[in-house]
Write a protein that holds these residues in place. Structure first.
Motif, mmCIF file in Angstrom:
data_model
loop_
_atom_site.group_PDB
_atom_site.id
_atom_site.type_symbol
_atom_site.label_atom_id
_atom_site.label_comp_id
_atom_site.label_asym_id
_atom_site.label_seq_id
_atom_site.Cartn_x
_atom_site.Cartn_y
_atom_site.Cartn_z
ATOM 1 N N TYR A 41 0.833 -1.215 0.000
ATOM 2 C CA TYR A 41 0.000 0.000 0.000
ATOM 3 C C TYR A 41 0.864 1.260 0.000
ATOM 4 O O TYR A 41 0.845 2.034 0.971
ATOM 5 C CB TYR A 41 -0.916 0.036 1.236
ATOM 6 C CG TYR A 41 -1.532 -1.287 1.610
ATOM 7 C CD1 TYR A 41 -2.401 -1.947 0.739
ATOM 8 C CD2 TYR A 41 -1.251 -1.884 2.840
ATOM 9 C CE1 TYR A 41 -2.952 -3.175 1.084
ATOM 10 C CE2 TYR A 41 -1.810 -3.109 3.200
ATOM 11 C CZ TYR A 41 -2.652 -3.742 2.312
ATOM 12 O OH TYR A 41 -3.196 -4.946 2.648
ATOM 13 N N PRO A 42 1.619 1.497 -1.069
ATOM 14 C CA PRO A 42 2.538 2.647 -1.064
ATOM 15 C C PRO A 42 1.818 3.985 -0.890
ATOM 16 O O PRO A 42 2.390 4.939 -0.365
ATOM 17 C CB PRO A 42 3.230 2.568 -2.434
ATOM 18 C CG PRO A 42 2.426 1.622 -3.250
ATOM 19 C CD PRO A 42 1.696 0.727 -2.324
ATOM 20 N N ASP A 43 0.545 4.035 -1.306
ATOM 21 C CA ASP A 43 -0.213 5.288 -1.173
ATOM 22 C C ASP A 43 -0.454 5.663 0.287
ATOM 23 O O ASP A 43 -0.751 6.820 0.595
ATOM 24 C CB ASP A 43 -1.562 5.167 -1.899
ATOM 25 C CG ASP A 43 -2.381 3.999 -1.366
ATOM 26 O OD1 ASP A 43 -1.892 2.847 -1.443
ATOM 27 O OD2 ASP A 43 -3.481 4.238 -0.841
ATOM 28 N N MET A 44 -0.351 4.686 1.207
ATOM 29 C CA MET A 44 -0.587 4.980 2.627
ATOM 30 C C MET A 44 0.646 5.549 3.314
ATOM 31 O O MET A 44 0.552 6.086 4.427
ATOM 32 C CB MET A 44 -0.991 3.702 3.379
ATOM 33 C CG MET A 44 -2.313 3.144 2.959
ATOM 34 S SD MET A 44 -2.716 1.672 3.913
ATOM 35 C CE MET A 44 -3.401 2.387 5.396
ATOM 36 N N VAL A 45 1.793 5.387 2.659
ATOM 37 C CA VAL A 45 3.059 5.708 3.334
ATOM 38 C C VAL A 45 3.167 7.170 3.807
ATOM 39 O O VAL A 45 3.516 7.415 4.962
ATOM 40 C CB VAL A 45 4.262 5.292 2.445
ATOM 41 C CG1 VAL A 45 5.566 5.850 2.972
ATOM 42 C CG2 VAL A 45 4.321 3.769 2.365
ATOM 43 N N PRO A 46 2.831 8.170 2.944
ATOM 44 C CA PRO A 46 2.994 9.554 3.417
ATOM 45 C C PRO A 46 2.182 9.844 4.693
ATOM 46 O O PRO A 46 2.702 10.475 5.624
ATOM 47 C CB PRO A 46 2.496 10.398 2.236
ATOM 48 C CG PRO A 46 2.637 9.514 1.038
ATOM 49 C CD PRO A 46 2.417 8.121 1.527
ATOM 50 N N ALA A 47 0.928 9.369 4.740
ATOM 51 C CA ALA A 47 0.087 9.643 5.924
ATOM 52 C C ALA A 47 0.659 8.943 7.162
ATOM 53 O O ALA A 47 0.745 9.542 8.250
ATOM 54 C CB ALA A 47 -1.343 9.186 5.673
ATOM 55 N N LEU A 48 1.073 7.685 6.999
ATOM 56 C CA LEU A 48 1.620 6.956 8.149
ATOM 57 C C LEU A 48 2.931 7.581 8.622
ATOM 58 O O LEU A 48 3.193 7.675 9.824
ATOM 59 C CB LEU A 48 1.842 5.476 7.792
ATOM 60 C CG LEU A 48 0.573 4.636 7.566
ATOM 61 C CD1 LEU A 48 0.936 3.231 7.082
ATOM 62 C CD2 LEU A 48 -0.251 4.537 8.839
ATOM 63 N N GLU A 49 3.721 8.041 7.659
ATOM 64 C CA GLU A 49 4.997 8.676 8.053
ATOM 65 C C GLU A 49 4.760 9.981 8.801
ATOM 66 O O GLU A 49 5.431 10.283 9.772
ATOM 67 C CB GLU A 49 5.869 8.921 6.820
ATOM 68 C CG GLU A 49 6.717 7.699 6.525
ATOM 69 C CD GLU A 49 7.609 7.851 5.314
ATOM 70 O OE1 GLU A 49 7.393 8.767 4.501
ATOM 71 O OE2 GLU A 49 8.525 7.010 5.191
#
Ligand code: FE2
Ligand code: FE2
Length: 192
Positions: A41-49
């Motif tokens: 789920y690479p699209d989730m990475v910015p929010a999780l970071e």
């Protein structure tokens, strides 16, 4: 803080300690989710970071508050760290929706505790009050983002939500072990 009773000081120390432990757990949840979710789920990475960065900053604020008030980290830090990792990893294994369910469950439970703390701190420790008040707003942003991103809620989602809420509450209770009900009683009495 001048003019505070010993008991009030103890409650303030406990507030900082449990919040510091909680932020450590949150950092580990997001770290584990990032580790597992980066590929599928690479699209989730910015929010999780972003959330992980917020929790790291919150943790540092409580660590500094500890030094200023001459208190030390909670005794069950390892448990928070491990618990956070297990919750984060398990939810990430269960898929995208479960990551957001986890965020919502944790942040909702934390929010209730922060509100109790703010009532207690308002007139007793204005500096800590202001710090927690600002952090509370960011935790609410995390929760709201998680709610926004969810795609419905089935029975497994509801079950996981309930389990994570109970686990988060249990960790908070464990961190105030020693006299667990004292802090809760002081905080609640203040709201009455
Ligand atoms: Fe946080
Ligand atoms: Fe958060």
């Amino acid at each position: 803080m001048p003019g505070l009773t010993d008991r009030e000081r103890t409650t303030i120390a406990r507030i900082i300690r449990v919040n510091h432990a909680g932020e450590t757990g949150a950092i580990r949840i997001y770290a584990a989710q990032l580790w597992r979710a980066r590929r599928p789920y690479p699209d989730m990475v910015p929010a999780l970071e972003k959330m992980r960065r917020d929790e790291i900053r919150h943790c540092a604020i409580f660590r500094a508050a500890m030094t200023e008030r001459d208190t030390r980290p909670c005794r069950v830090m390892r448990l928070w760290s491990l618990g956070g990792f297990v919750i984060g990893f398990a939810t990430a294994l269960l898929g995208r929706n479960m990551i957001w369910i986890c965020t919502e469950a944790v942040e909702t439970t934390v929010h209730k505790h922060l509100i109790e703390q703010l009532h207690f701190l308002r007139d007793r420790d204005p500096a800590l009050f202001a710090a927690i008040d600002a952090i509370k707003d960011e935790e609410l942003e995390h929760r709201d983002h998680a709610i926004e991103m969810q795609e419905g809620r089935g029975s497994l989602d509801r079950m996981v939500y309930a389990v994570i809420s109970v686990l988060t509450g249990l960790m908070i209770w464990l961190s105030t072990w020693g006299d667990p009900s004292l802090m809760a009683r002081d905080l609640r009495a203040d709201q009455a």
